[in-house]
Design an enzyme around this catalytic site. Structure first.
Site: not given
Length: 408
Positions: A161, A300, A311, A330, A335, A394
């Protein structure tokens, strides 16, 4: 002396609009692009919602044959790139070394699914000879290069991502350091398929609610997983003096990029956010800035419990007592996985242009552990000089990029 890099063209295909102008209106309106999945039957799936691209007139851009032999993720990239190149006004004949640097996390998943089904039902000899090029992640970048006859370095970055943000960051560095003068960059993704949804569902990463307004709710105490989106966003990065010489329209300047790895777990972020903090600090240092210079962070903010908490810690550790505005778009787009950094890059640039910070929409319940300076439910008009966009992927990939309001 390092060269300056500016953005001279943008294009977008997204759950909240299929042009940059449509995305801009949706961001100002706080439009939610999440809806029940239409691309396949979800009867046997716990997950019912996604943020699909809607009402896209693909026939405006492709022949029927091109549509048949291009995976959806590559179609998105090619359409957004055509928009961005037209927007930039670049004459390719005057520059035969324009590069392409795109990011994607998964690539041609629907093509892989279709070929597997054909293999099982009809045998190996019935698999299309186009299957491999349709499924390869790098073919999106290759297709864009072919469409526009771009002969510079053509690459694809795969960091889950963080892919698109890393692609943009590396494109920025390559122009700044003199390897190319112009790079078409961004990201693309189309993983709203039975295997894509089923795989993330098996990980318990996706939201299983059926209320579109309580599904993607970053930093809300009731968040329960992310909502998958799809699409592409493409930006044209160009060396400043070359852009000025040809009289290009300049959207914003790219000034800093930082990347790290948690090296902690294949999917979970490091809970203290240490290396996400360092990625942000690296981007700030790269731009010769101070933390207090950052007006806005497009987080994010996936709406998973662990990501938003981590975060939050990372941002607080980086900015200390200073509290820049923060939101996660998002909540509107879902996402987009490997393309998320690209659409969020476009949104960050629009924030600079319009001096408008978009909101995290559909936020109802305050989480005392996500105590950032969040812009909730309604965007605000305020001075925005520097905008940072974060992407966490990831594998522990962390990437941050900083854009500056254009001032000649």
């Amino acid at each position: 002396m390092k060269r300056r890099v500016v953005i001279t063209g943008m294009g977008a295909v997204s759950p909240i609009g299929n042009t940059v102008d449509e995305v801009k209106k949706s961001i100002h309106d706080g439009k939610c692009g999440i809806a029940p999945i239409k691309s396949f039957d979800t009867t046997n799936f716990r997950v019912k919602l996604a943020a699909e691209v809607k009402e896209l007139d693909t026939e405006k851009y492709f022949t029927p044959r091109e549509l048949k032999f291009n995976d959806r993720f590559a179609q998105f990239a090619r359409i957004a790139a055509k928009q961005a190149m037209e927007d930039s006004g670049i004459n390719v004949e005057d520059n035969n070394s324009i590069g392409v640097l795109l990011g994607s996390g998964i690539g041609g998943l629907s093509s892989i699914e279709n070929a597997t089904k054909i293999l099982e039902e009809r045998g190996a000899t019935r698999i299309s000879p186009y299957f491999i090029p349709m499924s390869l992640i790098n073919l999106a970048a290759g297709d864009v290069a072919i469409d526009h006859k771009l002969h510079g370095s053509v690459q694809c970055i795969v960091t889950a991502c963080a892919s698109a943000t890393d692609a943009m960051g590396i494109a920025f560095q390559r122009i700044r350091d003199g390897y190319e003068d112009t790079i078409v960059t961004g990201g693309c993704e189309a993983a709203i398929t039975p295997v894509g949804i089923g795989g993330f569902m098996a990980m318990r990463a996706l939201c299983e609610k059926e209320d579109v307004n309580r599904a993607s709710i970053p930093f809300d105490k009731e968040r329960s997983g992310f909502v998958m989106g799809e699409g592409a966003a493409i930006l044209v990065f160009e060396e400043l003096e070359i852009a000025k010489k040809r009289g290009a329209k300049i959207y914003a300047e790219v000034v800093g990029y930082g990347a790290t790895c948690d090296a902690n777990h294949i999917t979970a972020p490091a809970e203290n956010g240490e290396y996400a903090t360092i990625a942000m600090q690296k981007a700030i240092n790269d731009g010769n800035l101070k933390a207090k210079d950052i007006s806005y962070i497009n987080a994010h903010g996936t709406s998973t419990n662990l990501n938003d908490l981590t975060e939050t810690k990372a941002i607080k550790n980086c900015f200390k007592e200073y509290k820049p505005y923060v939101s996660s778009t998002k909540s509107m787009t879902g996402h987009l996985l490997g393309a998320s950094g690209a659409i969020e890059g476009v949104i960050s640039v629009l924030a600079l242009q319009d001096q408008f910070i978009p909101a995290t929409i559909n936020h109802n319940v305050i989480d005392e552990n996500c105590d950032l300076n969040l812009v909730l439910n309604t965007g605000i008009n305020t001075k925005v000089k520097y905008a940072m966009s974060n992407s966490l992927g990831f594998g522990g990939h962390n990437a941050s990029i900083i854009f500056k309001h254009w001032e000649d």
